[in-house]
Scaffold this motif. Structure first.
Motif, short mmCIF file in Angstrom:
data_model
loop_
_atom_site.label_atom_id
_atom_site.label_comp_id
_atom_site.label_asym_id
_atom_site.label_seq_id
_atom_site.Cartn_x
_atom_site.Cartn_y
_atom_site.Cartn_z
N ALA A 141 0.83 -1.21 0.00
CA ALA A 141 0.00 0.00 0.00
C ALA A 141 0.86 1.26 0.00
O ALA A 141 0.52 2.25 -0.64
CB ALA A 141 -0.94 0.00 1.20
N ALA A 142 1.99 1.21 0.72
CA ALA A 142 2.88 2.36 0.79
C ALA A 142 3.78 2.46 -0.44
O ALA A 142 4.30 3.54 -0.74
CB ALA A 142 3.75 2.27 2.05
N GLY A 143 3.99 1.34 -1.13
CA GLY A 143 4.88 1.33 -2.29
C GLY A 143 6.33 1.51 -1.92
O GLY A 143 7.10 2.10 -2.67
N ARG A 144 6.70 1.00 -0.75
CA ARG A 144 8.07 1.18 -0.26
C ARG A 144 8.69 -0.14 0.16
O ARG A 144 7.98 -1.09 0.48
CB ARG A 144 8.06 2.09 0.97
CG ARG A 144 7.36 3.39 0.78
CD ARG A 144 8.34 4.48 0.52
NE ARG A 144 7.62 5.72 0.29
CZ ARG A 144 7.94 6.84 0.85
NH1 ARG A 144 8.96 6.90 1.67
NH2 ARG A 144 7.28 7.93 0.57
N PRO A 145 10.01 -0.21 0.24
CA PRO A 145 10.68 -1.43 0.72
C PRO A 145 10.71 -1.48 2.25
O PRO A 145 10.53 -0.47 2.94
CB PRO A 145 12.10 -1.30 0.15
CG PRO A 145 12.32 0.17 0.00
CD PRO A 145 10.96 0.77 -0.30
#
Length: 164
Positions: A141-145
């Motif tokens: 959902a955050a589009g982060r690692p």
């Protein structure tokens, strides 16, 4: 659909052995959850179960992700949406996903879980099997690692221990 940010490049050699074990096991479990790899997920979740304080660290990751993805705060509808999205996604490859355990994880990360309210709180193994599912869902959902959140959670745990 779950996004993948590429190969893991972070090494955790700078961490003490117990923290390094948590970081490596959490990374393996979250990667397996993201990839829906049941064969890799079980052993990684078992490693998390055996790692002391893994739940505390993953709870910190969940809290940080919730804060970032809901900067104006969470209400009951937001929690329900996160829970439903995670359960639906995980149930496609983990039919044993338990919404109650995920709800306990969410409530714990938000600081509103009271084990006295629960007839039978989830055991550490159930927490270890479900936390990576929630983390992988929130990361998508955050589009982060994961790495930055994991580092921040370790720093938060270290600060808390220093002041206790």
């Amino acid at each position: 659909m779950v996004c993948h940010a590429g190969p893991v490049t972070t090494t955790w050699r700078h961490l003490p052995a117990s923290a390094r074990e948590i970081a490596e096991a959490a990374t393996e479990a979250v990667d397996a959850a993201r990839d829906r790899d049941a064969g890799a997920y079980g052993p990684a979740a078992d490693r998390l179960t055996a790692a002391d304080r893994a739940g505390l660290v993953l709870g910190g990751v969940v809290r940080l992700l919730l804060e970032e993805t809901h900067p104006d705060g969470l209400d009951g509808d937001d929690v329900r949406q996160v829970l439903e999205r995670c359960v639906r996604s995980a149930a496609q490859w983990r039919p044993d996903v338990d919404p109650h355990v995920l709800l306990v994880l969410l409530a714990g990360a938000l600081g509103v879980y009271d084990p006295g309210d629960d007839d039978a709180p989830p055991d550490p193994a159930a927490i270890a099997r479900h936390a990576p599912l929630l983390v992988a869902d929130l990361l998508a959902a955050a589009g982060r690692p994961l790495e930055g959140y994991l580092s921040a959670a370790f720093a938060e745990v270290a600060r808390t221990e220093l002041h206790d």
